[in-house]
Design an enzyme around this catalytic site. Structure first.
Site, short mmCIF file in Angstrom:
data_model
loop_
_atom_site.label_atom_id
_atom_site.label_comp_id
_atom_site.label_asym_id
_atom_site.label_seq_id
_atom_site.Cartn_x
_atom_site.Cartn_y
_atom_site.Cartn_z
N GLU A 163 1.60 4.20 7.55
CA GLU A 163 0.52 3.74 6.69
C GLU A 163 -0.11 4.91 5.92
O GLU A 163 0.06 6.08 6.29
CB GLU A 163 -0.56 3.05 7.53
CG GLU A 163 -0.09 1.82 8.29
CD GLU A 163 -0.01 0.58 7.42
OE1 GLU A 163 0.04 0.70 6.18
OE2 GLU A 163 0.01 -0.53 7.98
N ASN B 250 0.83 -1.22 0.00
CA ASN B 250 0.00 0.00 0.00
C ASN B 250 0.86 1.26 0.00
O ASN B 250 0.35 2.36 0.21
CB ASN B 250 -0.96 0.00 1.19
CG ASN B 250 -0.24 -0.02 2.54
OD1 ASN B 250 0.99 0.03 2.59
ND2 ASN B 250 -1.00 -0.08 3.61
#
Length: 250
Positions: free
Chosen positions: A143, A136
């Site tokens: 993140e 990702n």
């Protein structure tokens, strides 16, 4: 950004190990920012072989690791301290007191984050920061988010990150849901960044990090703003860059 496109994982690992060992030879007391996961395992294996052969020494090197699972003890077989001991530290001549990993059992997470940031600052930041990239686009455990988080912080791991790491645990339920991670600010303060990528499942993340917009939705894209990034990947991971004419393998 300099890009080295290697034929396969082994060639990628040798190239990365060559760049790291050259940094250590050039500056024996350098600060290395280190990463964990399957991608750098081959690099560490090569560094161990060269060190044991006497090609260079880690005796004066200082190291700071990117991240650690929250809630895991250093001797837990899935902690990142354990990983570093198993794959590098126990096999080379680095001084144990010169290796740092966030304390996954810290009772006060905020204090641990502040302590780690101050430690890295006191060392003058990394001379070379090793990074992998998640599917990702995460770097360290930063993140995708609405903002780039600059300091070391505790992060809630994304579901796809938990899924990707489940293979290292007996079950998905055992994967920690949080981690301590070096922030984007510390990563970007490194004098050089060495980004590694292997496998077709990293092709989209690498393309987005290198060619996409700079956005916290793809944390790796911030590296476009760093003035000394070296990307080393195999043909599979760099396949979309090859298709776009950004790099050539061979």
């Amino acid at each position: 950004m300099r890009i080295y496109c290697e034929k396969d994982y082994d060639a990628m690992s040798r190239r990365a190990a060559n760049l790291i060992s050259a940094e250590v030879i050039r500056r024996p007391d350098c600060v290395l920012g280190l990463a964990t996961g399957s991608t750098p395992e081959g690099t560490y294996k090569q560094l161990v072989a060269w060190n044991q052969r006497g090609d260079f020494s880690f005796k004066e090197v200082r190291s700071v690791n990117l991240d650690e699972y929250r809630g895991l003890a250093p001797d837990h077989d899935q902690s990142y301290r354990y990983f570093m001991q198993k794959h590098l530290f126990d096999h080379v001549d680095i001084r144990p007191e010169n290796t740092w990993v966030p304390d996954g059992l810290a009772e006060d997470p905020a204090a641990e984050c502040a302590r780690y940031d101050e430690l890295i600052r006191s060392l003058g930041y990394a001379d070379l920061q090793l990074l992998g990239v998640g599917r990702n686009g995460h770097i360290g455990f930063n993140e995708p988010d609405e903002d780039f988080m600059k300091p070391t912080h505790v992060v809630d791991l994304a579901e796809n990150t938990i899924d990707a790491n489940a293979r290292f645990f007996a079950s998905r339920d055992e994967v920690p849901k949080q981690a301590f991670t070096m922030g984007i600010g510390c990563i970007m303060a490194a004098r050089r960044v060495l980004l590694l990528a292997s496998g077709t499942n990293k092709a989209d993340a690498i393309y987005n990090a290198v060619c996409g917009p700079i956005t916290p939705r793809c944390p790796g894209s911030i590296l476009q703003l760093h003035n000394d990034v070296v990307l080393v990947g195999d043909e599979a991971a760099l396949s979309k860059l090859i298709e776009a004419g950004v790099c050539v393998c061979g």
